[in-house]
Design an enzyme around this catalytic site. Structure first.
Site, PDB file in Angstrom:
ATOM      1  N   GLY A  31       0.795  -1.223   0.000  1.00  0.00           N
ATOM      2  CA  GLY A  31       0.000   0.000   0.000  1.00  0.00           C
ATOM      3  C   GLY A  31       0.826   1.272   0.000  1.00  0.00           C
ATOM      4  CE1 TYR A  32       0.906   7.358   2.732  1.00  0.00           C
ATOM      5  CE2 TYR A  32       2.938   7.629   1.502  1.00  0.00           C
ATOM      6  CZ  TYR A  32       1.934   8.152   2.284  1.00  0.00           C
ATOM      7  OH  TYR A  32       1.950   9.492   2.600  1.00  0.00           O
ATOM      8  CG  LEU A  33      -1.417   1.876  -3.839  1.00  0.00           C
ATOM      9  CD1 LEU A  33      -2.633   1.624  -4.731  1.00  0.00           C
ATOM     10  CD2 LEU A  33      -0.507   0.655  -3.814  1.00  0.00           C
ATOM     11  CG  HIS A  37       2.832   0.596  -5.450  1.00  0.00           C
ATOM     12  ND1 HIS A  37       3.034   1.666  -4.610  1.00  0.00           N
ATOM     13  CD2 HIS A  37       3.466  -0.455  -4.873  1.00  0.00           C
ATOM     14  CE1 HIS A  37       3.758   1.291  -3.574  1.00  0.00           C
ATOM     15  NE2 HIS A  37       4.045   0.007  -3.703  1.00  0.00           N
ATOM     16  CD  GLN A  61       7.251  -7.950   3.400  1.00  0.00           C
ATOM     17  OE1 GLN A  61       6.429  -8.761   2.996  1.00  0.00           O
ATOM     18  NE2 GLN A  61       7.779  -7.026   2.608  1.00  0.00           N
ATOM     19  CD  GLN A 152       9.640  -8.279  -3.069  1.00  0.00           C
ATOM     20  OE1 GLN A 152       9.553  -8.111  -1.863  1.00  0.00           O
ATOM     21  NE2 GLN A 152       8.980  -7.522  -3.928  1.00  0.00           N
ATOM     22  CB  SER A 184      10.700   4.030  -2.102  1.00  0.00           C
ATOM     23  OG  SER A 184      10.528   3.443  -0.828  1.00  0.00           O
ATOM     24  CB  SER A 185       5.821   3.291   0.484  1.00  0.00           C
ATOM     25  OG  SER A 185       5.126   2.659  -0.558  1.00  0.00           O
ATOM     26  NE  ARG A 186      10.795   0.910   4.694  1.00  0.00           N
ATOM     27  CZ  ARG A 186      10.575  -0.356   4.321  1.00  0.00           C
ATOM     28  NH1 ARG A 186      10.811  -0.733   3.082  1.00  0.00           N
ATOM     29  NH2 ARG A 186      10.139  -1.242   5.193  1.00  0.00           N
TER      30      ARG A 186
HETATM   31  P1  AMP Z   1       5.872  -2.530  -1.825  1.00  0.00           P
HETATM   32  O1  AMP Z   1       4.519  -1.949  -1.618  1.00  0.00           O
HETATM   33  O2  AMP Z   1       6.990  -1.600  -1.517  1.00  0.00           O
HETATM   34  O3  AMP Z   1       6.011  -3.897  -1.194  1.00  0.00           O
HETATM   35  O4  AMP Z   1       6.005  -2.783  -3.398  1.00  0.00           O
HETATM   36  C1  AMP Z   1       5.051  -3.541  -4.094  1.00  0.00           C
HETATM   37  C2  AMP Z   1       5.560  -3.792  -5.497  1.00  0.00           C
HETATM   38  O5  AMP Z   1       5.791  -2.561  -6.152  1.00  0.00           O
HETATM   39  C3  AMP Z   1       6.898  -4.561  -5.508  1.00  0.00           C
HETATM   40  O6  AMP Z   1       6.885  -5.498  -6.560  1.00  0.00           O
HETATM   41  C4  AMP Z   1       7.899  -3.460  -5.759  1.00  0.00           C
HETATM   42  O7  AMP Z   1       9.071  -3.904  -6.400  1.00  0.00           O
HETATM   43  C5  AMP Z   1       7.097  -2.552  -6.694  1.00  0.00           C
HETATM   44  N1  AMP Z   1       7.677  -1.207  -6.689  1.00  0.00           N
HETATM   45  C6  AMP Z   1       7.930  -0.423  -5.608  1.00  0.00           C
HETATM   46  N2  AMP Z   1       8.533   0.720  -5.999  1.00  0.00           N
HETATM   47  C7  AMP Z   1       8.666   0.661  -7.342  1.00  0.00           C
HETATM   48  C8  AMP Z   1       9.214   1.519  -8.326  1.00  0.00           C
HETATM   49  N3  AMP Z   1       9.765   2.698  -8.018  1.00  0.00           N
HETATM   50  N4  AMP Z   1       9.194   1.116  -9.618  1.00  0.00           N
HETATM   51  C9  AMP Z   1       8.650  -0.084  -9.961  1.00  0.00           C
HETATM   52  N5  AMP Z   1       8.115  -0.940  -9.078  1.00  0.00           N
HETATM   53  C10 AMP Z   1       8.118  -0.578  -7.785  1.00  0.00           C
END
Ligand code: AMP
Length: 283
Positions: A31-33, A37, A61, A152, A184-186
């Site tokens: 989440g926190y799309l 995403h 995790q 991953q 990144s959500s972070r």
């Molecule tokens: P997360 O919510 O961070 O677990 O990410 C969920 C999915 O989105 C994972 O497959 C991540 O690799 C992908 N993802 C996160 N950030 C990006 C990004 N900047 N570009 C492409 N895919 C992403």
């Protein structure tokens, strides 16, 4: 768009669609799309009849001292964004629904011991176990993962192959801000000044690629260049800089085949990761 929080209900909806011959694309997230995403959702929509998004901040995790409790969440905004990207089903289970009782862990050896696995020793077991559960619930035709989390992605590819899972894993390119910072959500944790310093990750990877293109194959030189660029930033603390083989994720001394340069860097208290794939033609 249907929002479902219950495993049995989602299974029953999706099995009906499966029986009627529909293909199902699946995008697991915490989440926190953001646009990283949604790029996966758009690809899933393009390639499948039905798209399923899961939003689950998976506690298994996260390590003991990591950011589970403060991981950013905004369900309302996520659902609005999912709707505009034509998602058919959003699966939002709570922790009790996913882990009411379980004794089983899925573990992929070797690929999980280095890189992020070194500083996050329980992380990938959490990922592979939850992804297996989600695959069994959704039974996707194709599942979409970002190359942003390349370790991953490779671990999941290996798990699917080793366990004969009936799903095609699609790796999707990293989506970046216009200045290069990987979404990144972070990133929301970063102060303005830290955000500037965080740019050193993508900048150093770009410089590393140029160095390889200029003919340098010695990974020590590549790592040293990256180290120099990142270390100029006061708030940056390097967790690792590695150059590895694309398939095995083992360290290499010389770049001869397809390889990946990966970084994990704390900027302030926020741990950021980024990477670049060096394709065969430039190696
Ligand atoms: P997360 O919510 O961070 O677990 O990410 C969920 C999915 O989105 C994972 O497959 C991540 O690799 C992908 N993802 C996160 N950030 C990006 C990004 N900047 N570009 C492409 N895919 C992403």
């Amino acid at each position: 768009m249907r929002v479902i929080r219950n495993i049995t209900e989602l299974k029953s909806e999706l099995r009906n669609l499966e029986r009627s011959g529909k293909t199902i694309g699946f995008v697991p997230t915490m989440g926190y799309l953001h646009q990283g995403h949604t790029s996966l959702l758009d690809r899933s929509n393009y390639e499948n009849d039905i798209s399923v998004l899961s939003i689950f901040v998976n506690p298994t995790q996260f390590g003991a001292n990591e950011d589970l409790s403060k991981y950013p969440r905004d369900e309302k905004r996520d659902l609005e964004l999912a709707k505009t990207h034509n998602v058919d089903f959003v699966f939002i289970p709570d922790v009790e629904e996913m882990y009411s009782s379980y004794l089983t862990t899925v573990h992929v050896k070797e690929l999980t011991s280095g890189l992020c696995g070194k500083s996050r020793p329980t992380h990938f077991d959490g990922v592979t176990t939850v992804v297996t559960k989600l695959f069994n619930i959704v039974r996707p035709t194709k599942a979409y993962f970002g190359q942003k989390d390349i370790q991953q992605l490779q671990v999941i590819r290996r798990m699917v192959s080793d366990l004969d899972m009936d799903v095609v894993i699609v790796g999707c390119e990293i989506v970046r801000e216009s200045d290069g910072l990987a979404l990144s959500s972070r990133n929301v944790y970063l102060t303005k000044e830290q955000r500037v310093q965080a740019l050193s990750l993508s900048n150093s990877l770009r410089e590393a690629k140029l160095l390889v293109e200029s003919g340098v194959k010695d990974t020590k030189k590549i790592k040293s260049l990256i180290n120099d660029i990142i270390s100029k930033n006061q708030e940056a603390r390097i967790d690792y800089i590695e150059v590895v083989d694309f398939e095995t994720l083992k360290d290499i001394d010389l770049i001869e085949n397809r390889a990946i340069v990966l970084l994990a860097v704390f900027v302030g208290k926020t741990r950021l990761i980024d990477n670049i794939i060096l394709e065969e033609e430039i190696c």
